[in-house]
Motif scaffolding. Sequence first.
Motif, PDB file in Angstrom:
ATOM      1  N   CYS A 176       0.858  -1.194   0.000  1.00  0.00           N
ATOM      2  CA  CYS A 176       0.000   0.000   0.000  1.00  0.00           C
ATOM      3  C   CYS A 176       0.891   1.240   0.000  1.00  0.00           C
ATOM      4  N   CYS A 208      -0.046   3.416   3.534  1.00  0.00           N
ATOM      5  CA  CYS A 208       0.318   3.017   4.906  1.00  0.00           C
ATOM      6  C   CYS A 208       1.415   1.957   4.958  1.00  0.00           C
ATOM      7  N   TYR A 229       1.122  -1.218   4.182  1.00  0.00           N
ATOM      8  CA  TYR A 229       0.610  -2.587   4.359  1.00  0.00           C
ATOM      9  C   TYR A 229       1.072  -3.456   3.183  1.00  0.00           C
ATOM     10  N   CYS A 278      -7.434  -1.394   1.107  1.00  0.00           N
ATOM     11  CA  CYS A 278      -6.395  -1.728   2.084  1.00  0.00           C
ATOM     12  C   CYS A 278      -7.060  -1.945   3.448  1.00  0.00           C
ATOM     13  N   CYS A 323      -5.615   1.166   5.935  1.00  0.00           N
ATOM     14  CA  CYS A 323      -5.959   2.584   5.741  1.00  0.00           C
ATOM     15  C   CYS A 323      -7.179   2.787   4.844  1.00  0.00           C
TER      16      CYS A 323
END
Length: 215
Positions: A180, A183, A185, A202, A205
Motif C-alpha cells: 500500500c 500506509c 501494508y 487496504c 488505511c
Amino acid sequence: MNKNAFRQLSYGVYVVSTWDKGRATGCTANSAMQITSDPATIAVSINHDNYTNQCIEDTGRFAVSILGEHSDPGIIGVFGFQSGKDVNKFDQVESVVKAHLPVVSDACAYLVCEVVDRMETSTHTVFLGKVVDADVLKKDDAMTYAYYHSVIKGKSPKNAPTYLAEEDVASKPEASRYVCGICGYVYEGDVPFEDLPDDYVCPVCKQPKSVFQKK
Ligand code: FE
C-alpha cells in the motif's frame, strides 16, 4: 548500531485521544507504559508533529484506547495515517465517552488520564498521566506492535517512535509483493493481488486497490 535490536522491545498499539475545542481527536501511539501503580500513572510518547500533542497540552487530559488483536485494523489507518487537523477521525470510528473523554469502542480496554508532568525530547513529548478511570471493554488479547507488524503486515507512520527506515528492516526476498502506497501494508494473501476484486481496499488505511504498488 543495529536498529533491528529495537524490534526486541515490546510495544502495543494504542489510540491516544482528547478534545479539540469540543471535537474529539486522537492519534495512534506505540509507546505507552505504566510507571507506578499507586497512584496509577502511565506515560505516553506523542510526536510534536501530531495535532493531538497540542490538544493534550491544551486540555491537560488524554485517554488511551488499547487495541486488541480482534480490533478492526482500519482504526490504525484512520488514526495513524492522516492528521486530526484536517479530518474528523472520530466520524469514521465508533466511540464512547468515558470519564468525559472519547475512547474507541472497538478497543479491549481504556485508560483516562490527567496530565501531571511532561518531558520534551527532540521529536516527542512524553506525557505523564495520572489515571482517573480505566476499564476493560471486551475480552481480547492486546495487540502488540509485533502482531501488527507480522500478522496484519502493517508499518509505522514515519513520525512514530517505532518507525524504522526501509533500509533498516531486513526485507523478505519475495518475487512480487504489493505494498500500500499510503500506509505500507504488504498484501500477502493467498489470492493473487491481480485477481482481487476492483472494490478491494487496504485493510489498514481503507484506500483503494489503485494505491498499491508492485515491489
Ligand atoms: Fe494502506
